[in-house]
Design a protein around this motif. Structure first.
Motif, short mmCIF file in Angstrom:
data_model
loop_
_atom_site.label_atom_id
_atom_site.label_comp_id
_atom_site.label_asym_id
_atom_site.label_seq_id
_atom_site.Cartn_x
_atom_site.Cartn_y
_atom_site.Cartn_z
N PHE A 1 16.22 -1.52 8.88
CA PHE A 1 17.51 -0.86 9.05
C PHE A 1 17.81 -0.28 10.51
O PHE A 1 18.42 0.78 10.51
N SER A 2 17.03 -0.82 11.11
CA SER A 2 17.14 -0.33 12.65
C SER A 2 17.68 -1.30 13.60
O SER A 2 18.63 -1.90 13.39
N LYS A 3 16.92 -1.77 14.60
CA LYS A 3 17.46 -2.69 15.58
C LYS A 3 17.97 -3.99 14.90
O LYS A 3 19.07 -4.34 15.38
N ALA A 4 17.36 -4.65 14.12
CA ALA A 4 17.73 -5.85 13.51
C ALA A 4 17.40 -5.69 11.91
O ALA A 4 16.40 -5.47 11.62
N ARG A 5 18.21 -6.68 11.11
CA ARG A 5 17.84 -6.55 9.65
C ARG A 5 17.03 -7.95 9.40
O ARG A 5 17.41 -9.32 9.36
N ILE A 6 15.84 -7.77 9.62
CA ILE A 6 14.73 -8.62 9.14
C ILE A 6 13.75 -7.93 8.28
O ILE A 6 12.93 -7.81 8.62
N PRO A 7 14.27 -8.41 7.09
CA PRO A 7 13.37 -7.74 6.03
C PRO A 7 12.22 -8.64 5.53
O PRO A 7 11.96 -9.68 6.05
N PHE A 8 11.20 -7.75 5.17
CA PHE A 8 9.91 -8.72 4.63
C PHE A 8 9.14 -8.99 5.87
O PHE A 8 8.13 -9.72 5.72
N HIS A 9 9.11 -8.41 7.19
CA HIS A 9 8.69 -8.43 8.12
C HIS A 9 7.45 -7.76 8.17
O HIS A 9 7.42 -6.66 9.04
N TYR A 10 6.43 -8.06 7.61
CA TYR A 10 5.42 -6.88 7.61
C TYR A 10 4.21 -7.91 8.47
O TYR A 10 3.99 -8.66 8.53
N SER A 11 3.44 -6.74 9.22
CA SER A 11 2.51 -7.17 10.08
C SER A 11 1.57 -8.26 9.68
O SER A 11 1.06 -7.94 8.51
N ASP A 12 1.16 -9.12 10.36
CA ASP A 12 0.11 -10.10 9.94
C ASP A 12 -1.01 -9.98 10.96
O ASP A 12 -2.00 -10.93 11.00
N TRP A 13 -1.21 -8.93 11.82
CA TRP A 13 -2.30 -8.74 12.78
C TRP A 13 -3.61 -8.47 12.19
O TRP A 13 -4.60 -9.00 12.62
N PHE A 14 -3.58 -7.90 11.17
CA PHE A 14 -4.89 -7.52 10.17
C PHE A 14 -4.58 -7.45 8.67
O PHE A 14 -3.48 -6.84 8.70
N ASN A 15 -5.34 -7.83 7.73
CA ASN A 15 -5.31 -7.44 6.55
C ASN A 15 -6.60 -6.72 5.98
O ASN A 15 -7.54 -7.38 6.65
N PHE A 16 -6.62 -5.78 5.16
CA PHE A 16 -7.84 -5.19 4.70
C PHE A 16 -7.48 -4.80 3.16
O PHE A 16 -6.52 -4.08 2.91
N GLY A 17 -8.28 -5.29 2.05
CA GLY A 17 -8.25 -5.15 0.78
C GLY A 17 -8.85 -6.11 -0.01
O GLY A 17 -9.79 -6.52 0.63
N LYS A 18 -8.56 -6.36 -1.38
CA LYS A 18 -9.27 -7.33 -2.10
C LYS A 18 -9.16 -8.76 -1.67
O LYS A 18 -8.08 -9.02 -1.46
N LEU A 19 -10.17 -9.34 -1.58
CA LEU A 19 -10.17 -10.67 -1.33
C LEU A 19 -9.06 -11.50 -2.12
O LEU A 19 -8.58 -12.36 -1.62
N SER A 20 -9.36 -11.27 -3.38
CA SER A 20 -8.28 -12.16 -4.21
C SER A 20 -6.94 -11.94 -3.99
O SER A 20 -6.27 -12.93 -3.91
N ASP A 21 -6.44 -10.67 -3.63
CA ASP A 21 -5.05 -10.45 -3.05
C ASP A 21 -4.75 -11.34 -1.68
O ASP A 21 -3.70 -11.74 -1.71
N ILE A 22 -5.76 -10.82 -0.82
CA ILE A 22 -5.32 -11.45 0.53
C ILE A 22 -5.53 -12.95 0.62
O ILE A 22 -4.73 -13.57 1.21
#
Length: 466
Positions: free
Chosen positions: A171-192
């Motif tokens: 809702f800011s500079k550009a409409r690019i939805p679902f752009h979540y960072s991929d630089w790192f993930n931490f969580g359950k192995l099954s999910d990631i």
């Protein structure tokens, strides 16, 4: 309160291994081994200019260059398992005037590394990013306990931590939805592992706008694309669109599911600013962004606020008009403003402080951070870790100003006497001030010295008076 022990964590470190970067990668890998001695470490290689892929296997890495044998020995000692990529090739740039895109190198190395992981939790990270202690795990637990709630779009068993860096505000500079960072993930192995279980992208995908026009109504910031959608969008939307059939993303700036993209972010992720997580990340100055860039991303404070106020319309909360794009207005306090977010005329940045040496001329030791403050009563507390006047007395003025210095909200003078012993405690300077307008842009705390002084400015804590 959940507990996450080191022995329940797999760490997947992935990326390219090139001779020019080998020392830094080796130091990062050995640091992970020392810090997380009980964790499982998987070293996943996307490409290399010295590894002998014919001789190497899951347990041992070999080089065809003699000068890189030491690197391979270190990997063999520190990594429990080694994964390799064979299918990925470079692509043309994803946006104009950018370097070649290595989307498939990232996807394949992440996917192959996660396939070898075996613990309950996993940290998937680039091989140029080091978490120097467990503070990211402690922060994950804190944010999970204090802010996270599941919702109708929850598709993971536990939320996945991602950085605010490149988690874009649609809702800011550009409409690019679902752009979540991929630089790192931490969580359950099954999910990631499920998130990264996506096919490799194609040349047609990466060069889509070479043969197609952008959608009618695309803004200038949205026209700068070669790929059909961003790689981050491709990875995450592929996962969530399997779970929820109502989602739509026909092109990178397709806004039909833009509200749902924020709901998915809140229902499935924990967003953290990585410069609070004790990281070594030289590529992006430890993940720091100036406040002027914060409106273009979903920062941790934004995620916290929206998570704690699920009744708020995210479209209204996150919307930033173009003329206000660089006017970041914090919504939660107290706000800790680090020295890295401040500026100086008489000193220099050193570590996490602004340092003014004793022989520097009097003047403006500190100013910034150029944020927007809403109406209210405030207190600013400046933390100094060193203060040594060179003369018998030294005056320091702390001022609260707005509109780039044109509006004086208040000032306070402090007088310090010369001391002949080493200082053992921090020194604090406070100023109270009022913002009577609805809001003021380009707010600063300005610290001026009027004689020679050795001083180190660490941070400013900005609080609302109640």
């Amino acid at each position: 309160m959940i507990q996450i022990e080191n022995k329940s964590i797999s760490i997947v470190i992935h990326g390219g291994c090139f001779e020019k970067d080998a020392s830094d990668i080796a130091n990062i890998l050995s640091s992970y081994r020392n810090i997380f001695n009980e964790s499982e470490i998987i070293f996943s290689i996307s490409s290399s200019d010295f590894i002998d892929f014919e001789l190497s296997n899951e347990n041992s890495l070999f080089s065809y260059k003699k000068n890189m044998v030491g690197f391979c020995r270190l990997v063999n000692k520190c990594a429990d398992k080694i994964a390799y990529s064979y299918m990925a090739q470079p692509f043309p740039p994803i946006i104009h005037d950018a370097p070649n895109c290595h989307a498939n190198h990232m996807i394949e190395s992440a996917r192959n590394g996660l396939a070898l992981a075996s613990r309950e939790f996993v940290l998937r990270t680039r091989n140029d990013l080091l978490f120097k202690d467990r503070s990211f795990i402690n922060e994950y637990i804190r944010l999970y306990s204090e802010y996270y709630t599941s919702g109708e779009y929850t598709a993971v068993s536990f939320p996945v931590m991602i950085p605010s860096l490149y988690t874009l505000n649609p809702f800011s500079k550009a409409r690019i939805p679902f752009h979540y960072s991929d630089w790192f993930n931490f969580g359950k192995l099954s999910d990631i592992r499920s998130i990264w279980d996506v096919p490799l992208v194609t040349l047609d995908f990466m060069t889509y706008y070479g043969t197609h026009y952008c959608a009618p109504g695309s803004k200038a910031e949205e026209q700068n694309f070669n790929a059909h959608i961003a790689v981050e969008q491709y990875i995450y939307f592929s996962f969530f669109s399997k779970k929820f059939k109502n989602l739509r993303l026909n092109h990178h700036n397709d806004d039909h599911s833009i509200v749902e993209s924020i709901q998915i972010l809140l229902d499935n992720f924990i967003v953290s600013d990585i410069y609070y997580l004790n990281v070594y990340y030289p590529k992006y100055l430890n993940g720091f962004n100036s406040y002027a860039d914060n409106n273009t991303k979903i920062m941790q404070r934004m995620w916290e606020y929206l998570s704690a106020h699920r009744n708020i319309n995210p479209a209204e909360f996150l919307y930033v008009p173009r003329n206000k794009l660089h006017e970041y207005a914090p919504v939660t306090f107290p706000l800790k403003i680090g020295a890295e977010q401040l500026y100086t005329k008489t000193g220099f940045h050193c570590g996490k402080s602004i340092v003014v040496p004793y022989d520097a001329p009097p003047g403006v030791a500190c100013f910034g951070p150029y944020i927007t403050l809403r109406q209210g009563s405030y207190t600013a507390c400046v933390s100094l870790s060193a203060l040594y006047p060179e003369e018998n007395q030294c005056k320091i003025r702390i001022s609260a100003v707005g509109e780039g210095g044109r509006l004086i909200l208040g000032f306070r003078d402090y007088v310090f006497n010369k001391i002949n012993t080493y200082q053992r405690d921090s020194v604090y300077m406070n100023i109270d001030f009022e913002v009577t307008n609805k809001s003021i842009p380009k707010f600063e705390i300005v610290i001026e010295t009027f004689s020679h002084i050795d001083i180190a400015i660490d941070h400013i804590l900005l609080s609302i008076c109640t």
